[in-house]
Design an enzyme around this catalytic site. Structure first.
Site, PDB file in Angstrom:
ATOM      1  N   ASP A 155      26.226 -40.847  12.883  1.00  0.00           N
ATOM      2  CA  ASP A 155      25.725 -40.882  11.511  1.00  0.00           C
ATOM      3  C   ASP A 155      26.028 -39.593  10.759  1.00  0.00           C
ATOM      4  O   ASP A 155      26.475 -38.607  11.338  1.00  0.00           O
ATOM      5  CB  ASP A 155      24.217 -41.149  11.500  1.00  0.00           C
ATOM      6  CG  ASP A 155      23.471 -40.405  12.613  1.00  0.00           C
ATOM      7  OD1 ASP A 155      23.851 -39.254  12.904  1.00  0.00           O
ATOM      8  OD2 ASP A 155      22.532 -40.970  13.192  1.00  0.00           O
TER       9      ASP A 155
ATOM     10  N   ASN B 284       9.867 -42.845  16.114  1.00  0.00           N
ATOM     11  CA  ASN B 284       9.540 -44.210  15.686  1.00  0.00           C
ATOM     12  C   ASN B 284      10.443 -45.253  16.347  1.00  0.00           C
ATOM     13  O   ASN B 284      10.454 -46.420  15.948  1.00  0.00           O
ATOM     14  CB  ASN B 284       9.621 -44.330  14.158  1.00  0.00           C
ATOM     15  CG  ASN B 284      11.030 -44.112  13.619  1.00  0.00           C
ATOM     16  OD1 ASN B 284      11.956 -43.801  14.369  1.00  0.00           O
ATOM     17  ND2 ASN B 284      11.204 -44.267  12.316  1.00  0.00           N
TER      18      ASN B 284
ATOM     19  N   HIS C 239      13.815 -45.130  16.481  1.00  0.00           N
ATOM     20  CA  HIS C 239      15.143 -45.332  15.900  1.00  0.00           C
ATOM     21  C   HIS C 239      16.238 -44.826  16.833  1.00  0.00           C
ATOM     22  O   HIS C 239      16.020 -43.930  17.653  1.00  0.00           O
ATOM     23  CB  HIS C 239      15.260 -44.720  14.494  1.00  0.00           C
ATOM     24  CG  HIS C 239      15.385 -43.228  14.436  1.00  0.00           C
ATOM     25  ND1 HIS C 239      14.565 -42.443  13.657  1.00  0.00           N
ATOM     26  CD2 HIS C 239      16.237 -42.353  15.029  1.00  0.00           C
ATOM     27  CE1 HIS C 239      14.917 -41.172  13.771  1.00  0.00           C
ATOM     28  NE2 HIS C 239      15.929 -41.101  14.607  1.00  0.00           N
TER      29      HIS C 239
ATOM     30  N   GLU D 195      16.637 -47.395  11.428  1.00  0.00           N
ATOM     31  CA  GLU D 195      15.186 -47.288  11.370  1.00  0.00           C
ATOM     32  C   GLU D 195      14.521 -48.627  11.727  1.00  0.00           C
ATOM     33  O   GLU D 195      15.181 -49.668  11.754  1.00  0.00           O
ATOM     34  CB  GLU D 195      14.760 -46.843   9.969  1.00  0.00           C
ATOM     35  CG  GLU D 195      15.302 -45.487   9.533  1.00  0.00           C
ATOM     36  CD  GLU D 195      14.612 -44.300  10.198  1.00  0.00           C
ATOM     37  OE1 GLU D 195      13.886 -44.495  11.190  1.00  0.00           O
ATOM     38  OE2 GLU D 195      14.808 -43.161   9.720  1.00  0.00           O
TER      39      GLU D 195
END
EC number: 3.5.99.6
Length: 240
Positions: A67, A134, A136, A141
């Site tokens: 990314d 979380n 990811h 996400e």
């Protein structure tokens, strides 16, 4: 999934480095999927030392990063382009023409097309992943489709908060990124996941023992045939 738990981070990162050194020496022209953030830095440091000690070479390696932040020029110290050069590429013998990172400054649709085209022309042998608090993976996400390919994504508040330690203030953290999709990640022949610290324990538990659900992106790894997970004891503390 093959799960390895270590008493200390030092032992963990030595083991991951040894894993990569062996794999690269067995296939010197392999394609590696690489990650950024604080998690892989000790691995990259160990690989640089191994290169300096002539234990491994990267000259025929091709890489794809997961990314990049949208809006950060390559020259920005917190761009992942800069990160990879500072943390690994500038210190080993890799051919920079064989390194691929999504563009953070092109029009997103163009950056996505450019990166996906290059990615589709290669088979990633080993994809390295960290784990968001979380759940990811990459910047995929919670709620991201398991069928997603390279796409533009809005970063979750928890991700922005996690990444703010790299910036002077939380207001400087980009809110959007381009990320390799979950479908792309799952196409890798082998996946290596590193997670350390008690703050990752809940996500680790859900990734390994929870239901496979798009609300926890990393849970899809349960469906991959060849995943090796490296955990320290704190990250593994909730596993049964």
């Amino acid at each position: 999934m093959k799960i390895n738990v270590f008493e200390t981070k030092e032992e963990l990162y030595r083991a991951v480095a040894d894993f990569y050194i062996k794999a690269i020496n067995e296939k010197p022209n392999m394609t590696l999927g690489l990650a950024t953030g604080t998690t892989p830095i000790p691995l990259y440091q160990n690989l640089i030392k191994a290169y300096q000690d002539k234990l491994v070479s990267f000259k025929d390696i091709t890489t794809f990063n997961l990314d990049e932040y949208i809006g950060l020029p390559k020259t920005h110290k917190e761009s992942y382009f800069s990160f990879m050069r500072n943390q690994l590429f500038n210190h080993v013998d890799i051919n920079l023409d064989n390194t691929h990172i999504p563009s953070g400054v092109l029009e997103p649709s163009e950056a996505i097309k450019e990166f996906q085209t290059a990615l589709d022309a290669h088979q990633i042998d080993i994809q390295l992943l960290g784990l968001g608090s979380n759940g990811h993976i990459g910047f995929n996400e919670p709620g991201t489709s398991f069928e997603s390919t390279t796409h533009k994504t809005q970063l979750a508040l928890s991700t922005i908060q996690d990444n703010s330690r790299m910036f002077d203030s939380i207001d400087e953290v980009p809110t959007e990124s381009i990320t390799m999709g979950i479908k792309d990640i799952m196409r890798a022949s082998k996946i290596v996941m590193i997670a350390t610290g008690a703050q990752k324990a809940d996500a680790v538990y859900k990734m390994i023992q929870g239901p496979v659900d798009e609300s926890l992106p990393a849970s899809i790894l349960q469906k991959h045939d060849d995943v090796v997970i490296f955990l320290d004891k704190d990250a593994a503390s909730l596993l049964k």
